[in-house]
Scaffold this motif. Structure first.
Motif, PDB file in Angstrom:
ATOM      1  N   VAL A  64     122.568  96.239  40.769  1.00 10.59           N
ATOM      2  CA  VAL A  64     121.183  95.863  41.017  1.00 10.59           C
ATOM      3  C   VAL A  64     120.406  96.159  39.742  1.00 10.59           C
ATOM      4  O   VAL A  64     120.521  97.249  39.177  1.00 10.59           O
ATOM      5  N   LYS A 100     116.924  96.849  38.150  1.00 10.81           N
ATOM      6  CA  LYS A 100     115.631  97.295  38.665  1.00 10.81           C
ATOM      7  C   LYS A 100     114.642  97.581  37.527  1.00 10.81           C
ATOM      8  O   LYS A 100     114.888  98.472  36.701  1.00 10.81           O
ATOM      9  N   ARG A 107     108.212  96.142  43.552  1.00 13.51           N
ATOM     10  CA  ARG A 107     108.871  95.417  42.466  1.00 13.51           C
ATOM     11  C   ARG A 107     109.768  94.310  42.991  1.00 13.51           C
ATOM     12  O   ARG A 107     109.889  93.251  42.372  1.00 13.51           O
ATOM     13  N   GLY A 108     110.397  94.582  44.144  1.00 12.91           N
ATOM     14  CA  GLY A 108     111.271  93.583  44.759  1.00 12.91           C
ATOM     15  C   GLY A 108     110.525  92.280  44.990  1.00 12.91           C
ATOM     16  O   GLY A 108     111.003  91.199  44.625  1.00 12.91           O
ATOM     17  N   GLU A 161     117.704 100.962  56.793  1.00 10.65           N
ATOM     18  CA  GLU A 161     116.704 101.533  55.881  1.00 10.65           C
ATOM     19  C   GLU A 161     115.665 102.360  56.632  1.00 10.65           C
ATOM     20  O   GLU A 161     115.187 101.948  57.692  1.00 10.65           O
ATOM     21  N   ASP A 201     115.274 104.222  46.436  1.00 14.97           N
ATOM     22  CA  ASP A 201     114.089 104.143  45.581  1.00 14.97           C
ATOM     23  C   ASP A 201     113.449 105.528  45.579  1.00 14.97           C
ATOM     24  O   ASP A 201     113.687 106.326  46.507  1.00 14.97           O
TER      25      ASP A 201
HETATM   26  P1  ADP Z   1     110.334  98.465  45.303  1.00 17.34           P
HETATM   27  O1  ADP Z   1     109.908  99.375  46.421  1.00 17.34           O
HETATM   28  O2  ADP Z   1     109.577  98.723  44.040  1.00 17.34           O
HETATM   29  O3  ADP Z   1     110.288  97.011  45.696  1.00 17.34           O
HETATM   30  P2  ADP Z   1     113.104  99.312  45.855  1.00 17.34           P
HETATM   31  O4  ADP Z   1     114.003 100.094  44.990  1.00 17.34           O
HETATM   32  O5  ADP Z   1     112.603  99.958  47.084  1.00 17.34           O
HETATM   33  O6  ADP Z   1     111.852  98.802  44.945  1.00 17.34           O
HETATM   34  O7  ADP Z   1     113.862  97.981  46.229  1.00 17.34           O
HETATM   35  C1  ADP Z   1     113.260  96.975  47.026  1.00 17.34           C
HETATM   36  C2  ADP Z   1     114.253  96.442  48.015  1.00 17.34           C
HETATM   37  O8  ADP Z   1     115.358  95.867  47.317  1.00 17.34           O
HETATM   38  C3  ADP Z   1     114.866  97.512  48.924  1.00 17.34           C
HETATM   39  O9  ADP Z   1     114.068  97.784  50.059  1.00 17.34           O
HETATM   40  C4  ADP Z   1     116.185  96.887  49.289  1.00 17.34           C
HETATM   41  O10 ADP Z   1     116.062  96.126  50.483  1.00 17.34           O
HETATM   42  C5  ADP Z   1     116.490  95.970  48.118  1.00 17.34           C
HETATM   43  N1  ADP Z   1     117.609  96.571  47.353  1.00 17.34           N
HETATM   44  C6  ADP Z   1     117.561  97.610  46.509  1.00 17.34           C
HETATM   45  N2  ADP Z   1     118.799  97.912  46.068  1.00 17.34           N
HETATM   46  C7  ADP Z   1     119.625  97.010  46.657  1.00 17.34           C
HETATM   47  C8  ADP Z   1     121.042  96.775  46.643  1.00 17.34           C
HETATM   48  N3  ADP Z   1     121.876  97.559  45.970  1.00 17.34           N
HETATM   49  N4  ADP Z   1     121.524  95.748  47.367  1.00 17.34           N
HETATM   50  C9  ADP Z   1     120.712  94.982  48.087  1.00 17.34           C
HETATM   51  N5  ADP Z   1     119.398  95.160  48.173  1.00 17.34           N
HETATM   52  C10 ADP Z   1     118.862  96.148  47.462  1.00 17.34           C
END
Ligand code: ADP
Ligand code: MG
Length: 271
Positions: free
Chosen positions: A48, A50, A58-59, A116, A222
């Motif tokens: 992933v 990020k 961010r997602g 989650e 996160d």
């Molecule tokens: P942000 O809160 O800034 O958007 P996150 O790290 O919480 O960043 O990631 C956002 C979403 O991305 C998570 O809630 C999750 O659903 C998805 N995500 C993160 N890592 C993965 C992964 N390894 N595989 C699939 N989805 C992921």
């Protein structure tokens, strides 16, 4: 002081909190090297990418993407590094991404579906006590959960005379609907998380999502962390965590001369 996700995860890991592992990169070559190393260390073939900026959501803004091959690691990191990321939590003009975290995939399929949760630790200013605020509705903004399903937000307030009690950690795991191995893992996670919060003199830890993996591990995917500026003198090592490019230049200048200056929005000029 706010820190990046990768820095927050390093602080958590030092207290034994399980985190999604990752390696940072500021260009595509480093990104590919990081992915290769992660595959060696963790066995993950999916990564992933990020964006590391001081803002959540961010997602939604295109700052978090899944890469299924090293070619994709290269092309996606090429897109994200240098991009101007706009999310509901950045200023309208967005934030420039200088660094990405190449992280292991933790949503791998298995016997059960990954799940989650939301867990935060913060100071309840009205009681002066720390509390753990949590919800089975992970991955969404807690503001949205509070608005739509407020009954799915729980709190556990901590009495400073006793600290976090083990029945409180069990209560949290229970209210999150866990049982068996995941229940035990969650109580361990909560105890380590709270210890880390105390040790770092933080005013906020927000772990969203906390993930139950398909093999019942509980890990921080996160991490948002606010460290108490007034306690930084106790943590000399935190000075290097500061990313001045993320801060308002006027506030930086003010803090250098010992002032607490808070820039406010608005377009009215009051005399
Ligand atoms: P942000 O809160 O800034 O958007 P996150 O790290 O919480 O960043 O990631 C956002 C979403 O991305 C998570 O809630 C999750 O659903 C998805 N995500 C993160 N890592 C993965 C992964 N390894 N595989 C699939 N989805 C992921
Ligand atoms: Mg998040």
């Amino acid at each position: 002081m706010n820190v990046h996700e990768y820095q927050a995860k390093e602080i958590l890991a030092k207290s034994g909190v399980s985190v999604q592992r990752g390696i940072t990169a500021s260009n595509t070559d480093q990104a590919v090297r990081a992915a290769t190393k992660l595959t060696e260390d963790t066995g993950t073939k999916i990564h992933v990418i990020k964006a590391q900026v001081h803002a959540g959501g961010r997602g939604k803004g295109g700052g978090i993407k899944l890469a299924k091959s090293l070619e994709e690691v290269k092309s996606i990191s090429n897109k994200i590094i240098g991009m101007n990321l706009v999310t509901p939590q950045t200023p309208p003009e967005g934030k420039k991404v200088n660094l990405v975290l190449i992280a292991e995939d933790v949503y791998y399929p298995g016997k059960i579906d990954p799940e989650e949760f939301y867990v935060s630790v913060l100071l309840n200013r009205s009681t002066g006590r720390n509390m753990i605020l949590y919800s089975p509705e992970g991955g969404m903004d807690i503001e949205t959960v509070a608005e739509k399903t407020p009954h799915l937000i729980y709190t556990e307030e901590i009495d400073p005379n006793y600290g976090l009690l083990s029945f409180q950690a069990r209560n949290i795991a229970f209210n999150l609907g866990l049982s068996g191995i995941a229940f035990k893992e969650m109580t361990k996670f909560i105890v380590c998380l709270y210890n880390s919060y105390l040790k770092s003199d933080a005013t906020l830890f927000e772990i969203n999502p906390v993930l139950k993996t398909s093999d019942e591990k509980i890990i921080a995917v996160d991490a948002k962390m606010t460290l108490d500026d007034n306690a930084l003198f106790r943590h000399k090592d935190y000075a290097e965590l500061r990313d001045l490019s993320e801060e308002n230049p006027t506030e930086v200048e003010a803090s250098e001369v010992g002032l607490n200056y808070v820039a406010l929005d608005g377009n009215d000029f009051v005399v």
